[in-house]
Design an enzyme around this catalytic site. Structure first.
Site, PDB file in Angstrom:
ATOM      1  N   HIS A 167       0.855  -1.280   0.052  1.00  0.00           N
ATOM      2  CA  HIS A 167      -0.041   0.073   0.089  1.00  0.00           C
ATOM      3  C   HIS A 167       1.040   1.218   0.042  1.00  0.00           C
ATOM      4  CE1 HIS A 167      -4.133  -1.839   0.737  1.00  0.00           C
ATOM      5  NE2 HIS A 167      -3.317  -2.843   1.305  1.00  0.00           N
ATOM      6  N   GLU A 217      -7.460  -0.168  -5.424  1.00  0.00           N
ATOM      7  CA  GLU A 217      -6.972  -1.407  -5.401  1.00  0.00           C
ATOM      8  C   GLU A 217      -6.373  -1.951  -6.713  1.00  0.00           C
ATOM      9  OE1 GLU A 217      -8.738  -4.121  -2.819  1.00  0.00           O
ATOM     10  OE2 GLU A 217     -10.525  -2.740  -2.344  1.00  0.00           O
ATOM     11  N   CYS A 226     -11.584  -0.930   1.750  1.00  0.00           N
ATOM     12  CA  CYS A 226     -10.524  -1.840   1.267  1.00  0.00           C
ATOM     13  C   CYS A 226      -9.895  -1.828   3.019  1.00  0.00           C
ATOM     14  CB  CYS A 226      -9.533  -1.109   0.602  1.00  0.00           C
ATOM     15  SG  CYS A 226      -7.843  -2.186   0.472  1.00  0.00           S
TER      16      CYS A 226
END
Length: 296
Positions: A167, A217, A226
């Site tokens: 991320h 995503e 998410c």
């Protein structure tokens, strides 16, 4: 139901939706093209991720295999873990379940609500090679990456965290909704700095231990929520001393409550789940039918 028809359940965690197949008794094998066709929201069932529940090789309650809408396989999905945890706990009449994933073992816990589930997402991975990044950054609280002109970037210096998948989080002072994540997301997802691609988030501190966020995503695009993204955002915010270690992350689909525990470094995530409906899928034609309405 014919021999080539298989049952499924449609679920979501705060709008992050899944088609779930149970392969514990009979294998479910689908190609990337078939998965993408099933995930198409115009012509298929539609989902953010497809989940196949299998017997755990390690002997825990279940193994969860995760596919994005484009057919690519990923190692972790927090909201799906909450949904599968709920299914397994209801099926076995237990208040906690251990779910095996490619990212490791995750534990799901029942709460005082029938629909709300807590998952222990384990420890975040914070070193550059764990995320992974293509080059070394000693401080992953802010790496050199920007969108826009060098002297006036639109976004810059994201924090990077892995919660089983990578991320990158851009913290902004203005309204998080004011950034065109649908345009920036696919460009940043595949940036060379991310050898395994990355999920891209825009996050804004909106109050004491309150964060507003949106997530692009990898392999799925913009989603309403998410889970691993919310965990990564919370960890990044705490590392940057923008919040404490217990926060609420407000996503388009609703809130997730995240605690990054000090005693063991594990990240706990709590949020609602929803069973939308049950159905069947024809493996030959990919035609599907809704069989039964779900329950919240």
């Amino acid at each position: 139901m014919t021999a080539r028809e298989i049952p499924f359940v449609k679920m979501n965690g705060l709008g992050n939706d899944f088609v779930v197949f149970d392969a514990r008794e009979k294998p479910v094998r689908l190609t990337e093209a078939q998965i993408a066709a099933i995930g198409d929201r115009r012509t298929g069932i539609g989902f953010d991720q497809m989940i196949i529940v299998e017997t755990s090789p390690m002997g825990v309650d279940a193994f969860m295999r995760i596919y994005n809408r484009d057919g690519s396989q990923v190692d972790a999905c927090g909201n799906a873990t909450r949904c599968i945890g709920r299914l397994v706990m209801e099926e076995k009449d237990i208040d906690r379940a251990t779910i095996e994933t490619n990212a490791g073992l995750l534990k799901a816990f029942a709460t005082d609500s029938e629909t709300r589930v807590t998952v222990d997402m384990g420890e975040p991975r914070l070193e550059w090679h764990q995320i992974p990044l293509a080059e070394e950054f000693r401080d992953t609280r802010a790496i050199e990456l920007q969108v826009g002109p060098i002297d006036a970037p639109v976004l810059h210096s994201p924090a990077v965290v892995s919660m089983g998948n990578p991320h990158a989080i851009f913290f902004v002072d203005e309204d998080a909704d004011g950034y065109d994540l649908a345009r920036f997301g696919p460009l940043l997802e595949s940036h060379p700095i991310f050898p395994e691609r990355a999920n891209i988030s825009i996050a804004q501190i909106v109050g004491e231990n309150e964060i507003k966020a949106r997530v692009w995503e990898r392999g799925a695009g913009l989603t309403l929520a998410c889970g691993t993204g919310a965990c990564a955002i919370a960890v990044a915010a705490a590392r940057k001393k923008l919040t404490g270690r217990s926060v609420t992350v407000h996503l388009p689909g609703g809130p997730l409550f995240i605690e990054w525990r000090e005693d063991d470094g594990h990240v706990m995530m709590t949020g609602d789940t929803d069973v939308e409906f049950f159905g069947t899928l024809d493996l030959d034609t990919l035609a599907w039918a809704r069989e039964e309405q779900g329950a919240a």
